[in-house]
Design an enzyme around this catalytic site. Structure first.
Site, PDB file in Angstrom:
ATOM      1  N   HIS A   1      38.665  45.584  39.962  1.00 32.47           N
ATOM      2  CA  HIS A   1      38.216  44.186  40.065  1.00 32.47           C
ATOM      3  C   HIS A   1      36.886  43.989  39.339  1.00 32.47           C
ATOM      4  O   HIS A   1      36.664  42.953  38.706  1.00 32.47           O
ATOM      5  CB  HIS A   1      38.023  43.798  41.534  1.00 32.47           C
ATOM      6  CG  HIS A   1      39.270  43.405  42.242  1.00 32.47           C
ATOM      7  ND1 HIS A   1      39.926  42.218  42.007  1.00 32.47           N
ATOM      8  CD2 HIS A   1      39.990  44.035  43.209  1.00 32.47           C
ATOM      9  CE1 HIS A   1      40.987  42.123  42.795  1.00 32.47           C
ATOM     10  NE2 HIS A   1      41.048  43.215  43.537  1.00 32.47           N
TER      11      HIS A   1
ATOM     12  N   GLU B   1      48.790  47.511  49.245  1.00 31.92           N
ATOM     13  CA  GLU B   1      48.504  46.082  49.389  1.00 31.92           C
ATOM     14  C   GLU B   1      49.520  45.269  48.588  1.00 31.92           C
ATOM     15  O   GLU B   1      49.573  45.403  47.359  1.00 31.92           O
ATOM     16  CB  GLU B   1      47.084  45.767  48.890  1.00 31.92           C
ATOM     17  CG  GLU B   1      45.991  46.499  49.644  1.00 31.92           C
ATOM     18  CD  GLU B   1      44.617  46.374  48.997  1.00 31.92           C
ATOM     19  OE1 GLU B   1      43.625  46.733  49.646  1.00 31.92           O
ATOM     20  OE2 GLU B   1      44.544  45.908  47.831  1.00 31.92           O
TER      21      GLU B   1
ATOM     22  N   HIS C   1      47.786  43.010  45.641  1.00 34.19           N
ATOM     23  CA  HIS C   1      46.928  43.550  44.582  1.00 34.19           C
ATOM     24  C   HIS C   1      47.749  44.016  43.379  1.00 34.19           C
ATOM     25  O   HIS C   1      48.715  44.754  43.525  1.00 34.19           O
ATOM     26  CB  HIS C   1      46.108  44.724  45.127  1.00 34.19           C
ATOM     27  CG  HIS C   1      45.185  45.331  44.112  1.00 34.19           C
ATOM     28  ND1 HIS C   1      43.829  45.111  44.108  1.00 34.19           N
ATOM     29  CD2 HIS C   1      45.423  46.145  43.054  1.00 34.19           C
ATOM     30  CE1 HIS C   1      43.271  45.774  43.108  1.00 34.19           C
ATOM     31  NE2 HIS C   1      44.233  46.399  42.440  1.00 34.19           N
TER      32      HIS C   1
END
Length: 227
Positions: A136, A207, A210
Protein backbone atom coordinates in the site's frame (compact mmCIF):
# COMPACT_ATOMS: atom_id res chain seq x y z
CA UNK A 1 4.05 40.59 -28.66
CA UNK A 2 3.49 36.96 -29.59
CA UNK A 3 6.34 35.89 -27.29
CA UNK A 4 4.87 37.89 -24.40
CA UNK A 5 1.44 36.32 -24.98
CA UNK A 6 2.89 32.80 -24.95
CA UNK A 7 4.93 33.58 -21.83
CA UNK A 8 1.88 34.91 -19.98
CA UNK A 9 -0.18 31.85 -20.97
CA UNK A 10 2.49 29.44 -19.73
CA UNK A 11 2.95 31.44 -16.53
CA UNK A 12 -0.82 31.42 -15.95
CA UNK A 13 -0.98 27.63 -16.37
CA UNK A 14 1.94 27.08 -13.98
CA UNK A 15 0.43 29.45 -11.43
CA UNK A 16 -2.98 27.76 -11.65
CA UNK A 17 -1.38 24.34 -11.15
CA UNK A 18 0.58 25.61 -8.15
CA UNK A 19 -2.59 27.03 -6.60
CA UNK A 20 -4.51 23.78 -7.11
CA UNK A 21 -1.64 21.79 -5.59
CA UNK A 22 -1.36 24.07 -2.55
CA UNK A 23 -5.09 23.65 -1.90
CA UNK A 24 -4.70 19.89 -1.54
CA UNK A 25 -3.81 18.13 1.74
CA UNK A 26 -0.06 17.77 2.29
CA UNK A 27 -0.10 13.99 1.95
CA UNK A 28 -1.83 14.32 -1.42
CA UNK A 29 0.81 16.79 -2.56
CA UNK A 30 3.50 14.24 -1.65
CA UNK A 31 1.71 11.50 -3.58
CA UNK A 32 1.23 13.69 -6.65
CA UNK A 33 4.89 14.75 -6.62
CA UNK A 34 5.87 11.07 -6.52
CA UNK A 35 3.76 10.45 -9.62
CA UNK A 36 0.69 8.81 -8.06
CA UNK A 37 -2.74 9.55 -9.52
CA UNK A 38 -6.26 9.93 -8.18
CA UNK A 39 -8.08 6.74 -9.27
CA UNK A 40 -11.34 8.63 -9.82
CA UNK A 41 -9.63 10.84 -12.40
CA UNK A 42 -8.65 7.67 -14.27
CA UNK A 43 -12.14 6.16 -13.91
CA UNK A 44 -14.85 8.43 -12.43
CA UNK A 45 -17.24 5.48 -12.05
CA UNK A 46 -15.09 3.97 -9.28
CA UNK A 47 -16.53 4.73 -5.84
CA UNK A 48 -14.25 5.71 -2.94
CA UNK A 49 -14.77 5.61 0.82
CA UNK A 50 -11.40 5.57 2.54
CA UNK A 51 -12.07 3.68 5.77
CA UNK A 52 -8.93 5.03 7.45
CA UNK A 53 -10.28 8.54 6.93
CA UNK A 54 -13.18 7.55 9.17
CA UNK A 55 -13.59 5.78 12.51
CA UNK A 56 -15.13 2.75 10.77
CA UNK A 57 -11.98 0.62 10.87
CA UNK A 58 -10.32 -1.89 13.18
CA UNK A 59 -8.72 0.73 15.43
CA UNK A 60 -11.79 2.98 15.55
CA UNK A 61 -9.78 6.12 14.74
CA UNK A 62 -9.23 8.42 11.77
CA UNK A 63 -5.61 7.77 10.81
CA UNK A 64 -5.63 9.70 7.49
CA UNK A 65 -6.85 13.09 8.72
CA UNK A 66 -7.73 15.11 5.59
CA UNK A 67 -6.87 12.45 2.99
CA UNK A 68 -10.12 11.37 1.34
CA UNK A 69 -9.06 10.55 -2.23
CA UNK A 70 -7.63 7.21 -3.36
CA UNK A 71 -4.21 7.45 -5.02
CA UNK A 72 -2.22 4.72 -6.77
CA UNK A 73 0.71 4.37 -9.11
CA UNK A 74 -0.47 5.07 -12.70
CA UNK A 75 0.01 1.45 -13.77
CA UNK A 76 -2.03 0.24 -10.78
CA UNK A 77 -4.76 2.82 -11.42
CA UNK A 78 -4.99 1.68 -15.05
CA UNK A 79 -5.36 -1.92 -13.88
CA UNK A 80 -8.11 -0.85 -11.50
CA UNK A 81 -9.89 0.92 -14.36
CA UNK A 82 -9.63 -2.28 -16.43
CA UNK A 83 -11.16 -4.26 -13.54
CA UNK A 84 -13.93 -1.67 -13.27
CA UNK A 85 -14.63 -1.90 -16.99
CA UNK A 86 -14.83 -5.70 -16.81
CA UNK A 87 -17.16 -5.57 -13.80
CA UNK A 88 -19.56 -3.15 -15.48
CA UNK A 89 -19.53 -5.13 -18.73
CA UNK A 90 -20.69 -8.25 -16.87
CA UNK A 91 -22.66 -6.60 -14.04
CA UNK A 92 -23.89 -3.18 -15.28
CA UNK A 93 -25.53 -2.29 -11.96
CA UNK A 94 -22.39 -2.86 -9.87
CA UNK A 95 -19.36 -0.70 -9.15
CA UNK A 96 -15.99 -1.06 -7.44
CA UNK A 97 -15.90 0.63 -4.03
CA UNK A 98 -12.38 1.45 -2.82
CA UNK A 99 -11.73 1.31 0.92
CA UNK A 100 -7.98 1.98 0.84
CA UNK A 101 -5.25 2.61 -1.72
CA UNK A 102 -1.88 4.35 -1.30
CA UNK A 103 -1.09 4.52 2.41
CA UNK A 104 1.61 6.75 3.93
CA UNK A 105 4.14 4.89 6.07
CA UNK A 106 3.22 7.14 9.01
CA UNK A 107 -0.30 5.66 8.85
CA UNK A 108 1.15 2.17 8.50
CA UNK A 109 2.93 2.65 11.83
CA UNK A 110 -0.38 3.60 13.46
CA UNK A 111 -2.01 0.40 12.19
CA UNK A 112 1.00 -1.72 13.17
CA UNK A 113 1.11 -0.29 16.69
CA UNK A 114 -2.63 -0.90 17.13
CA UNK A 115 -2.02 -4.68 17.30
CA UNK A 116 0.56 -5.00 20.10
CA UNK A 117 -0.91 -8.18 21.58
CA UNK A 118 -0.50 -10.29 18.44
CA UNK A 119 2.59 -12.34 17.73
CA UNK A 120 4.89 -10.97 15.03
CA UNK A 121 3.79 -13.65 12.52
CA UNK A 122 0.10 -13.21 13.28
CA UNK A 123 0.31 -9.42 13.05
CA UNK A 124 2.01 -9.55 9.65
CA UNK A 125 -0.94 -11.51 8.24
CA UNK A 126 -3.03 -8.37 8.52
CA UNK A 127 -0.67 -5.37 8.73
CA UNK A 128 2.68 -5.26 6.96
CA UNK A 129 5.71 -4.31 9.04
CA UNK A 130 6.33 -0.60 8.29
CA UNK A 131 10.08 -1.23 8.44
CA UNK A 132 9.77 -3.60 5.48
CA UNK A 133 7.13 -1.51 3.74
CA UNK A 134 3.54 -2.29 2.84
CA UNK A 135 2.63 -2.62 -0.83
CA UNK A 136 0.00 0.00 0.00
CA UNK A 137 2.81 2.40 0.87
CA UNK A 138 4.23 1.98 -2.63
CA UNK A 139 0.84 2.77 -4.17
CA UNK A 140 0.55 -0.71 -5.64
CA UNK A 141 -2.23 -2.29 -3.53
CA UNK A 142 -5.91 -1.63 -3.08
CA UNK A 143 -8.57 -2.69 -0.58
CA UNK A 144 -12.07 -2.70 -2.01
CA UNK A 145 -15.42 -4.36 -2.43
CA UNK A 146 -18.27 -4.44 -4.92
CA UNK A 147 -21.26 -2.15 -4.41
CA UNK A 148 -24.45 -1.07 -6.09
CA UNK A 149 -24.43 2.16 -8.11
CA UNK A 150 -25.57 4.10 -5.05
CA UNK A 151 -22.71 2.75 -2.96
CA UNK A 152 -24.33 -0.07 -0.98
CA UNK A 153 -21.70 -2.82 -0.51
CA UNK A 154 -22.57 -6.40 -1.40
CA UNK A 155 -22.58 -8.93 1.45
CA UNK A 156 -19.12 -10.53 1.57
CA UNK A 157 -19.67 -12.43 4.82
CA UNK A 158 -17.50 -10.14 6.96
CA UNK A 159 -16.81 -6.45 7.31
CA UNK A 160 -13.70 -4.89 5.87
CA UNK A 161 -10.74 -5.38 8.25
CA UNK A 162 -12.17 -8.52 9.85
CA UNK A 163 -9.27 -10.50 11.31
CA UNK A 164 -10.02 -14.19 11.21
CA UNK A 165 -10.63 -17.23 9.00
CA UNK A 166 -14.07 -16.03 7.98
CA UNK A 167 -12.31 -13.45 5.76
CA UNK A 168 -9.78 -15.92 4.28
CA UNK A 169 -10.33 -16.64 0.56
CA UNK A 170 -8.30 -19.82 1.09
CA UNK A 171 -10.90 -21.14 3.56
CA UNK A 172 -14.06 -20.44 1.60
CA UNK A 173 -14.88 -24.01 0.57
CA UNK A 174 -14.64 -25.18 4.17
CA UNK A 175 -16.60 -22.18 5.44
CA UNK A 176 -19.36 -22.84 2.92
CA UNK A 177 -19.62 -26.51 3.89
CA UNK A 178 -19.81 -25.61 7.58
CA UNK A 179 -22.50 -23.01 6.94
CA UNK A 180 -20.38 -20.10 8.16
CA UNK A 181 -20.59 -18.44 4.74
CA UNK A 182 -23.55 -18.56 2.35
CA UNK A 183 -23.37 -19.33 -1.36
CA UNK A 184 -24.42 -15.75 -2.10
CA UNK A 185 -21.55 -14.37 -0.03
CA UNK A 186 -19.11 -16.65 -1.85
CA UNK A 187 -20.57 -15.64 -5.20
CA UNK A 188 -20.16 -11.96 -4.32
CA UNK A 189 -16.51 -12.54 -3.49
CA UNK A 190 -16.05 -14.32 -6.81
CA UNK A 191 -17.51 -11.33 -8.64
CA UNK A 192 -14.88 -9.12 -7.00
CA UNK A 193 -11.98 -11.53 -7.52
CA UNK A 194 -12.86 -12.22 -11.13
CA UNK A 195 -12.98 -8.53 -12.01
CA UNK A 196 -9.73 -7.80 -10.20
CA UNK A 197 -7.92 -10.72 -11.82
CA UNK A 198 -9.16 -9.57 -15.22
CA UNK A 199 -7.65 -6.18 -14.43
CA UNK A 200 -4.28 -7.76 -13.62
CA UNK A 201 -4.41 -7.87 -9.81
CA UNK A 202 -3.53 -10.76 -7.50
CA UNK A 203 -5.56 -11.66 -4.39
CA UNK A 204 -3.98 -12.71 -1.08
CA UNK A 205 -4.71 -15.58 1.30
CA UNK A 206 -6.04 -13.80 4.39
CA UNK A 207 -8.23 -10.88 3.20
CA UNK A 208 -10.99 -11.05 0.57
CA UNK A 209 -10.73 -7.26 0.04
CA UNK A 210 -6.96 -6.92 -0.63
CA UNK A 211 -5.38 -7.06 -4.10
CA UNK A 212 -1.86 -6.36 -5.35
CA UNK A 213 -0.98 -4.81 -8.68
CA UNK A 214 2.48 -6.39 -8.43
CA UNK A 215 4.68 -8.05 -5.82
CA UNK A 216 6.27 -6.08 -2.99
CA UNK A 217 9.71 -7.06 -4.31
CA UNK A 218 8.92 -5.50 -7.70
CA UNK A 219 7.29 -2.47 -6.09
CA UNK A 220 10.48 -1.84 -4.08
CA UNK A 221 12.57 -2.05 -7.24
CA UNK A 222 10.47 0.45 -9.19
CA UNK A 223 8.79 2.85 -6.76
CA UNK A 224 9.48 4.90 -3.63
CA UNK A 225 7.54 4.55 -0.40
CA UNK A 226 5.09 7.33 0.43
CA UNK A 227 6.22 8.69 3.83
Amino acid sequence: MHFISVFLTVFSLIYSFALSLSAQPKVEQVMIKQGLVDVQKVDPSILVELKYSTTDNFIGKDVYDDLTRAYMQPMAAQKLAAASKYLQAHHPDLRLLVYDAARPRSAQWKLWNALPNMSENERQKYVADPRKGSIHSYGCAVDLTVATKDGKPLDMGTKYDFFGKLAYPSQEDELLKSGKLTQQQIDNRHILRTAMRQGGFSPIEFEWWHFNALSRAKAKMVFRIVD
